[in-house]
Design a protein around this motif. Structure first.
Motif, short mmCIF file in Angstrom:
data_model
loop_
_atom_site.label_atom_id
_atom_site.label_comp_id
_atom_site.label_asym_id
_atom_site.label_seq_id
_atom_site.Cartn_x
_atom_site.Cartn_y
_atom_site.Cartn_z
N ARG A 18 0.85 -1.19 0.00
CA ARG A 18 0.00 0.00 0.00
C ARG A 18 0.88 1.24 0.00
NH1 ARG A 18 -5.29 -1.29 3.84
NH2 ARG A 18 -6.11 -2.96 2.52
N LYS A 20 0.73 5.78 -0.43
CA LYS A 20 0.03 7.05 -0.61
C LYS A 20 0.73 7.85 -1.69
CE LYS A 20 0.31 10.34 2.53
NZ LYS A 20 0.08 11.07 3.80
N VAL A 32 -6.66 8.88 -12.74
CA VAL A 32 -7.29 8.55 -11.47
C VAL A 32 -8.81 8.66 -11.58
CG1 VAL A 32 -7.59 9.34 -9.08
CG2 VAL A 32 -5.29 9.13 -10.05
N PRO A 41 -8.20 -0.80 -12.34
CA PRO A 41 -6.86 -0.47 -11.85
C PRO A 41 -6.06 0.32 -12.89
CG PRO A 41 -6.88 -2.72 -12.64
CD PRO A 41 -8.30 -2.21 -12.76
N THR A 65 -0.07 -3.66 -11.12
CA THR A 65 -1.39 -3.04 -11.20
C THR A 65 -1.81 -2.60 -9.80
OG1 THR A 65 -2.54 -5.18 -10.98
CG2 THR A 65 -2.08 -4.38 -13.22
N ALA A 66 -2.52 -1.47 -9.75
CA ALA A 66 -2.88 -0.88 -8.46
C ALA A 66 -4.34 -0.47 -8.45
CB ALA A 66 -1.99 0.32 -8.18
N ALA A 67 -5.00 -0.73 -7.32
CA ALA A 67 -6.38 -0.30 -7.12
C ALA A 67 -6.40 0.85 -6.13
CB ALA A 67 -7.23 -1.45 -6.59
N ILE A 68 -7.24 1.83 -6.38
CA ILE A 68 -7.38 2.97 -5.46
C ILE A 68 -8.31 2.55 -4.33
CG2 ILE A 68 -8.20 5.34 -5.22
CD1 ILE A 68 -7.55 5.68 -8.24
N ILE A 81 -4.16 10.00 -3.05
CA ILE A 81 -4.79 8.69 -3.15
C ILE A 81 -3.96 7.65 -2.41
CG2 ILE A 81 -5.90 9.19 -5.37
CD1 ILE A 81 -3.75 7.47 -6.74
N VAL A 83 -3.20 3.60 -2.74
CA VAL A 83 -3.38 2.49 -3.66
C VAL A 83 -2.87 1.19 -3.04
CG1 VAL A 83 -3.26 3.94 -5.73
CG2 VAL A 83 -1.15 2.94 -4.80
N GLU A 84 -3.40 0.09 -3.54
CA GLU A 84 -2.95 -1.24 -3.12
C GLU A 84 -2.52 -2.03 -4.34
OE1 GLU A 84 -4.47 -4.20 0.19
OE2 GLU A 84 -5.84 -4.20 -1.52
#
Length: 196
Positions: A18, A20, A32, A41, A65-68, A81, A83-84
């Motif tokens: 994770r 920021k 975004v 993502p 790849t990242a999810a908000i 944001i 992200v994970e």
């Protein structure tokens, strides 16, 4: 071939990590907005600390790849944001849009399988716990840290440590975390971080 919007960044992210991010460029704001609107993502690509996203024309092959998972509009007009990381991907080509937003063609890469913490690698987890205690701005993003999984521990170390990108890419290119476990143990021992 799959395509995905890509954000070059000198903060590095791997699966289950994770991070920021403060979003300032117009093209990244668009990325975004589209990611939130379409619940999709984007990808985070590794660049060196001295590199600027505006001048990036190529990035190392492996991105994430990242999810908000959270976002907040700042008084300055910027967007913050969290992200994970989801999956590793292998980048093939990059295309730059008129507003400088990068899009990548990619193939899915294999995430590392779980490796249980044992007596040989437990020091990595113990030292990561201490590091997280000393850096609450990072540990706050992990309310349930997975210290029993050596793969998870290794990925957090790789995100944090200032290791050359070529070396990071070489390590994450392997099919498992075994090589990284050995590398990190040796690195921490060489820098007297294990027994202190």
């Amino acid at each position: 071939m799959n395509t995905i919007a890509l954000l070059p960044h000198n903060e590095h992210l791997l699966p289950e990590g994770r991070l920021k991010l403060v979003i300032s460029r117009i093209c990244d704001m668009r990325m975004v907005t589209e990611a939130i609107t379409n619940n999709q993502p984007f990808a985070l690509g590794m660049i060196a600390n001295k590199s600027s996203p505006e001048t990036v024309t190529s990035i190392p092959a492996i991105a994430t790849t990242a999810a908000i998972i959270d976002f907040n509009a700042l008084n300055s007009g910027l967007l913050e944001i969290v992200v994970e990381g989801i999956n590793k991907i292998s980048i093939s080509t990059l295309t730059m849009a008129h507003d400088k937003l990068l899009t990548a063609t990619y193939q899915r890469s294999h995430n590392w399988p779980t490796i249980k913490i044992n007596t040989n690698n437990k020091l990595l987890a113990d030292k990561l716990k201490l590091l997280f205690i000393s850096i609450p701005e990072i540990s706050q993003y992990y309310p349930q840290p997975n210290y029993q999984n050596a793969t998870w521990v290794c990925q957090r170390w790789l995100e944090i440590l200032p290791i050359d990108i070529k070396h990071k890419q070489s390590l994450i290119h392997h099919q498992t975390a075994d090589i990284t476990i050995s590398f990190l143990l040796q690195l921490l021992q060489n820098h007297n971080l294990i027994n202190n």
